[in-house]
Scaffold this motif. Structure first.
Motif, PDB file in Angstrom:
ATOM      1  N   ARG A 112       0.827  -1.208   0.000  1.00  0.00           N
ATOM      2  CA  ARG A 112       0.000   0.000   0.000  1.00  0.00           C
ATOM      3  C   ARG A 112       0.864   1.261   0.000  1.00  0.00           C
ATOM      4  NH1 ARG A 112      -3.946   2.755  -2.018  1.00  0.00           N
ATOM      5  NH2 ARG A 112      -5.179   3.995  -0.529  1.00  0.00           N
ATOM      6  N   ASN A 113       1.937   1.255   0.783  1.00  0.00           N
ATOM      7  CA  ASN A 113       2.835   2.411   0.812  1.00  0.00           C
ATOM      8  C   ASN A 113       3.450   2.680  -0.555  1.00  0.00           C
ATOM      9  OD1 ASN A 113       2.522   3.186   3.501  1.00  0.00           O
ATOM     10  ND2 ASN A 113       4.119   1.796   4.216  1.00  0.00           N
ATOM     11  N   GLU A 126       2.186   1.823  -3.421  1.00  0.00           N
ATOM     12  CA  GLU A 126       1.101   2.274  -4.293  1.00  0.00           C
ATOM     13  C   GLU A 126       0.811   3.756  -4.077  1.00  0.00           C
ATOM     14  OE1 GLU A 126      -3.462   0.866  -5.410  1.00  0.00           O
ATOM     15  OE2 GLU A 126      -2.668   0.490  -3.393  1.00  0.00           O
ATOM     16  N   LEU A 127       0.809   4.181  -2.810  1.00  0.00           N
ATOM     17  CA  LEU A 127       0.526   5.577  -2.487  1.00  0.00           C
ATOM     18  C   LEU A 127       1.662   6.507  -2.913  1.00  0.00           C
ATOM     19  CD1 LEU A 127      -0.943   5.063   1.099  1.00  0.00           C
ATOM     20  CD2 LEU A 127      -2.215   5.899  -0.885  1.00  0.00           C
ATOM     21  N   CYS A 128       2.889   6.074  -2.696  1.00  0.00           N
ATOM     22  CA  CYS A 128       4.041   6.938  -2.967  1.00  0.00           C
ATOM     23  C   CYS A 128       4.437   6.965  -4.442  1.00  0.00           C
ATOM     24  CB  CYS A 128       5.228   6.492  -2.125  1.00  0.00           C
ATOM     25  SG  CYS A 128       5.032   6.795  -0.350  1.00  0.00           S
ATOM     26  N   PHE A 129       4.222   5.860  -5.146  1.00  0.00           N
ATOM     27  CA  PHE A 129       4.664   5.768  -6.538  1.00  0.00           C
ATOM     28  C   PHE A 129       3.521   5.335  -7.458  1.00  0.00           C
ATOM     29  CE2 PHE A 129       8.319   4.502  -3.805  1.00  0.00           C
ATOM     30  CZ  PHE A 129       9.087   5.644  -3.984  1.00  0.00           C
ATOM     31  N   PRO A 130       2.475   6.149  -7.564  1.00  0.00           N
ATOM     32  CA  PRO A 130       1.339   5.776  -8.415  1.00  0.00           C
ATOM     33  C   PRO A 130       1.708   5.680  -9.890  1.00  0.00           C
ATOM     34  CG  PRO A 130       1.173   8.071  -7.730  1.00  0.00           C
ATOM     35  CD  PRO A 130       2.282   7.476  -6.922  1.00  0.00           C
ATOM     36  N   GLU A 131       2.821   6.309 -10.266  1.00  0.00           N
ATOM     37  CA  GLU A 131       3.236   6.273 -11.673  1.00  0.00           C
ATOM     38  C   GLU A 131       3.886   4.943 -12.065  1.00  0.00           C
ATOM     39  OE1 GLU A 131       6.895   7.241  -9.376  1.00  0.00           O
ATOM     40  OE2 GLU A 131       4.773   7.793  -9.241  1.00  0.00           O
ATOM     41  N   MET A 132       4.263   4.137 -11.081  1.00  0.00           N
ATOM     42  CA  MET A 132       4.866   2.836 -11.372  1.00  0.00           C
ATOM     43  C   MET A 132       3.811   1.847 -11.847  1.00  0.00           C
ATOM     44  SD  MET A 132       7.618   1.916  -8.377  1.00  0.00           S
ATOM     45  CE  MET A 132       9.144   2.823  -8.157  1.00  0.00           C
ATOM     46  N   THR A 133       4.221   0.913 -12.666  1.00  0.00           N
ATOM     47  CA  THR A 133       3.327  -0.171 -13.052  1.00  0.00           C
ATOM     48  C   THR A 133       3.255  -1.174 -11.910  1.00  0.00           C
ATOM     49  OG1 THR A 133       5.089  -1.528 -14.015  1.00  0.00           O
ATOM     50  CG2 THR A 133       4.033   0.114 -15.460  1.00  0.00           C
ATOM     51  N   LEU A 174       7.473  -1.139   5.335  1.00  0.00           N
ATOM     52  CA  LEU A 174       6.483  -1.906   6.102  1.00  0.00           C
ATOM     53  C   LEU A 174       5.870  -1.100   7.241  1.00  0.00           C
ATOM     54  CD1 LEU A 174       8.103  -2.700   8.915  1.00  0.00           C
ATOM     55  CD2 LEU A 174       9.127  -4.410   7.443  1.00  0.00           C
ATOM     56  N   HIS A 175       6.395   0.102   7.477  1.00  0.00           N
ATOM     57  CA  HIS A 175       5.828   0.974   8.510  1.00  0.00           C
ATOM     58  C   HIS A 175       4.588   1.688   7.973  1.00  0.00           C
ATOM     59  CE1 HIS A 175       5.554   4.054  11.625  1.00  0.00           C
ATOM     60  NE2 HIS A 175       5.593   4.975  10.692  1.00  0.00           N
ATOM     61  N   ARG A 176       3.564   1.842   8.809  1.00  0.00           N
ATOM     62  CA  ARG A 176       2.328   2.535   8.404  1.00  0.00           C
ATOM     63  C   ARG A 176       2.587   4.049   8.407  1.00  0.00           C
ATOM     64  NH1 ARG A 176      -2.752  -0.045   9.110  1.00  0.00           N
ATOM     65  NH2 ARG A 176      -3.545   1.817  10.178  1.00  0.00           N
ATOM     66  N   ARG A 177       3.259   4.495   7.365  1.00  0.00           N
ATOM     67  CA  ARG A 177       3.694   5.889   7.293  1.00  0.00           C
ATOM     68  C   ARG A 177       2.528   6.869   7.288  1.00  0.00           C
ATOM     69  NH1 ARG A 177       4.367  10.233   7.788  1.00  0.00           N
ATOM     70  NH2 ARG A 177       5.988  11.690   7.106  1.00  0.00           N
ATOM     71  N   SER A 236      -9.083   6.419   6.528  1.00  0.00           N
ATOM     72  CA  SER A 236      -7.782   5.755   6.560  1.00  0.00           C
ATOM     73  C   SER A 236      -7.334   5.362   5.154  1.00  0.00           C
ATOM     74  CB  SER A 236      -7.859   4.503   7.434  1.00  0.00           C
ATOM     75  OG  SER A 236      -6.667   3.749   7.339  1.00  0.00           O
ATOM     76  N   LEU A 237      -6.053   5.433   4.925  1.00  0.00           N
ATOM     77  CA  LEU A 237      -5.485   5.036   3.630  1.00  0.00           C
ATOM     78  C   LEU A 237      -5.148   3.552   3.597  1.00  0.00           C
ATOM     79  CD1 LEU A 237      -3.098   8.054   2.919  1.00  0.00           C
ATOM     80  CD2 LEU A 237      -5.377   7.621   1.975  1.00  0.00           C
TER      81      LEU A 237
END
Length: 309
Positions: A64-65, A67-74, A293-296, A306-307
């Motif tokens: 999830r982290n 996905e949130l931080c790098f939405p431009e990645m495939t 793995l930390h819930r940043r 919640s994200l």
């Protein structure tokens, strides 16, 4: 009130049977530290993949982290990064053994120092330096390697297991000294005295003393304002350092960056966003080695969901 750090001391109660598993674990860490370096790297990666297989909740958080931080990645790119990330998590288990039990000469044998010529200038100016770190999996080894070159002060959070805490403290004070993480007055004093103090502001520590600032693609990340507090109160220099594992398997590069030249000492919210940019730069030197793995993003602004649902 200042909470001057007092190193834990051995107590006979540590020999109680309820702590035997801790003694066995630390004993294994000592034995593991003597394995050849290449063997440790090989075993670490394999163990990391096993952790990825069995610890599904942590895998989900890391996914999830990313996905949130790098939405431009495939999806495929993030999956590759995720796998590498867990391999480095396994390596971290061995690097903690290195950090606690290796002698300085063996530490330095595997470290390339970049930018550390600046430390002489810091000492000449007699100005404290707040060294901003990130929670990469190899941070334990990074702090030990830094201290083997130039001792300083690390911010310390005691472990709830007193036996493990005793060993952890012994391992972390081979070259360095520690300050209780709640003892802000002591941190400021050391900085005013011209010392180097390491501080990692990249996790979500809760809404108290925090600001909402951009972090990668997340516009509002709960960001601790401790960096601003320490810098504004002491007038210290602020820089960043990172430790990265070399891909060729020979060792690590420890990089000390030039001081931040435009830190907004007079604006707490602007400083949070400013520091996050430097944190991002540190992470991107080796994103596969960061603690995803930390819930940043566990805390959200009022009214936002919640994200991680």
């Amino acid at each position: 009130m200042s909470r001057h750090f007092e190193a834990p001391t051995f107590k006979w109660s540590f020999l109680h049977p309820k702590y035997w598993h801790t003694w066995i674990g630390v004993g294994l860490m000592f034995l593991i530290s003597w394995l050849p370096y290449r063997v440790q790297r090989f075993l670490g990666r394999k163990i990391g993949l096993l952790i990825m297989k069995f610890f599904k909740s942590r895998k989900k958080i890391a996914e999830r982290n990313l996905e949130l931080c790098f939405p431009e990645m495939t999806g495929g790119e993030r999956e590759t990064l995720l796998k590498e990330n867990f391999e480095h998590m396994g390596l971290a288990l061995f690097e903690t053994c290195m950090a606690w039990f290796w002698p300085d000469w063996r530490i330095k044998k595997h470290i390339k120092y970049v930018g550390f010529e600046q430390i002489k200038e810091f000492k000449t100016n007699k100005k404290g330096v707040l060294v901003v770190a990130v929670h990469s999996f190899n941070l334990e080894l990074g702090a030990r390697a830094f201290g083997a070159h130039t001792p300083g002060y690390g911010v310390y959070r005691p472990n709830t297991n007193p036996v493990y805490d005793w060993f952890q403290c012994r391992g972390r004070t081979v070259n360095n000294q520690l300050i209780d993480r709640k003892d802000v007055k002591q941190m400021i004093k050391r900085l005013k005295d011209g010392a180097l103090v390491w501080y990692a502001p990249d996790h979500d520590y809760g809404k108290r003393r925090s600001a909402w600032a951009p972090f990668f693609a997340v516009e509002k990340a709960c960001t601790v304002t401790g960096t601003h507090l320490l810098a504004a109160a002491s007038g210290c220099e602020i820089t960043t350092f990172t430790i990265t594992r070399d891909r060729n398997g020979t060792g690590y590069t420890l990089t000390l960056d030039k001081p931040m030249d435009a830190f907004p000492y007079d604006n707490v919210n602007a400083s949070a966003a400013y520091v996050n940019k430097f944190v991002e730069r540190s992470i991107m030197r080796a994103p596969e080695q960061y603690m995803w793995l930390h819930r940043r993003f566990k805390n959200r602004p009022e009214g936002e969901s919640s994200l991680y649902d």
